[in-house]
Scaffold this motif. Structure first.
Motif, short mmCIF file in Angstrom:
data_model
loop_
_atom_site.label_atom_id
_atom_site.label_comp_id
_atom_site.label_asym_id
_atom_site.label_seq_id
_atom_site.Cartn_x
_atom_site.Cartn_y
_atom_site.Cartn_z
N ARG A 2 30.88 -27.34 33.84
CA ARG A 2 29.83 -26.33 34.10
C ARG A 2 30.32 -24.93 33.71
O ARG A 2 29.56 -24.13 33.19
CB ARG A 2 29.42 -26.36 35.56
N ALA A 3 31.58 -24.65 33.99
CA ALA A 3 32.13 -23.34 33.62
C ALA A 3 32.10 -23.17 32.10
O ALA A 3 31.71 -22.12 31.59
CB ALA A 3 33.56 -23.21 34.14
N SER A 6 28.45 -22.74 30.78
CA SER A 6 27.89 -21.42 31.09
C SER A 6 28.51 -20.34 30.22
O SER A 6 27.83 -19.41 29.79
CB SER A 6 28.05 -21.09 32.58
N LEU A 7 29.79 -20.46 29.93
CA LEU A 7 30.45 -19.49 29.05
C LEU A 7 29.97 -19.64 27.61
O LEU A 7 29.84 -18.64 26.89
CB LEU A 7 31.96 -19.63 29.12
N ALA A 9 27.01 -20.48 26.77
CA ALA A 9 25.70 -19.81 26.78
C ALA A 9 25.86 -18.30 26.70
O ALA A 9 25.07 -17.62 26.03
CB ALA A 9 24.92 -20.20 28.03
N GLU A 10 26.88 -17.77 27.34
CA GLU A 10 27.09 -16.32 27.36
C GLU A 10 27.76 -15.79 26.10
O GLU A 10 27.35 -14.76 25.56
CB GLU A 10 27.97 -15.93 28.56
N ARG A 24 36.79 -18.93 35.04
CA ARG A 24 35.47 -19.24 35.58
C ARG A 24 35.53 -20.48 36.49
O ARG A 24 34.82 -20.55 37.49
CB ARG A 24 34.49 -19.46 34.43
N SER A 50 27.40 -32.80 28.54
CA SER A 50 26.09 -32.18 28.42
C SER A 50 25.03 -33.19 27.99
O SER A 50 23.91 -33.20 28.50
CB SER A 50 26.17 -31.03 27.41
N GLU A 87 22.11 -23.25 24.06
CA GLU A 87 23.55 -23.49 24.14
C GLU A 87 23.94 -24.93 23.84
O GLU A 87 25.00 -25.19 23.28
CB GLU A 87 24.12 -23.04 25.49
#
Length: 185
Positions: A2-3, A6-7, A9-10, A24, A50, A87
């Motif tokens: 998950r970390a 999310s990274l 995506a960022e 993270r 994913s 992402e």
């Protein structure tokens, strides 16, 4: 996982550092490196994680669908990127661009074949029920997934043609046209 997602995506995959993921996730960089060895392997594992998550959500939606046509619609919706910066699809493109050993190629082949198998199951059900024309499942699946992959690249690239039109609607119309049983409008 998950970390990392999310990274991604960022920051995207190019700007992703193992130390960022470790921070993270509340772990040490050494711990991340111990489990994955290198960034490329981590990205492959995140992609597999994913996809399992996406397929679980896809299956839940399909289980609620009333017809093969609804299932086909869901397949297209889940396959295509949701937007230009999706992402999950960005991760696919990054991982596919890497060189992989036999184990990595096996993981990717399993993931790609998973999409084919899900589409073939929907097509088989639709053909068996007479909702779809009798098509060569293998040939149709190859053609459909190739079209969806091309549309996905267009969406991710930000082609202007998809700013005012729906790639989902375009793909679904093309697939339904070919699957329409003889004698139906």
């Amino acid at each position: 996982m998950r970390a990392a997602i999310s990274l991604i995506a960022e920051k995207g995959t190019a700007g992703l550092r193992m130390s960022d993921i470790a921070e993270r996730a509340g772990m040490s960089t050494g711990h991340i490196l111990y489990h994955f060895g290198k960034k490329d392997r981590l990205l492959l594992e995140v992609l597999a994680w994913s996809q399992r998550d996406l397929w679980d959500r896809f299956q839940q939606a399909v289980d609620q669908a009333a017809s093969p046509a609804e299932k086909l619609d869901l397949f297209v919706r889940f396959y295509l990127p949701r937007h230009q910066g999706d992402e999950r699809y960005a991760l696919w493109t990054q991982v596919l661009a890497q060189r992989h050993d036999d184990a990595g190629r096996a993981v990717l082949t399993e993931l790609l074949d998973g999409w084919d198998a899900r589409l073939a199951a929907i097509l088989r059900e639709g053909c068996d029920l007479g909702h779809f024309a009798d098509v060569d499942l293998t040939e149709f699946t190859i053609r459909a997934v190739a079209m969806l992959s091309g549309l996905s690249e267009d969406v991710m690239f930000g082609r202007s043609r998809w700013q005012h039109a729906s790639a989902h609607a375009f793909a679904l119309t093309a697939l339904e046209r070919e699957l329409r049983p003889a004698g139906q409008g």
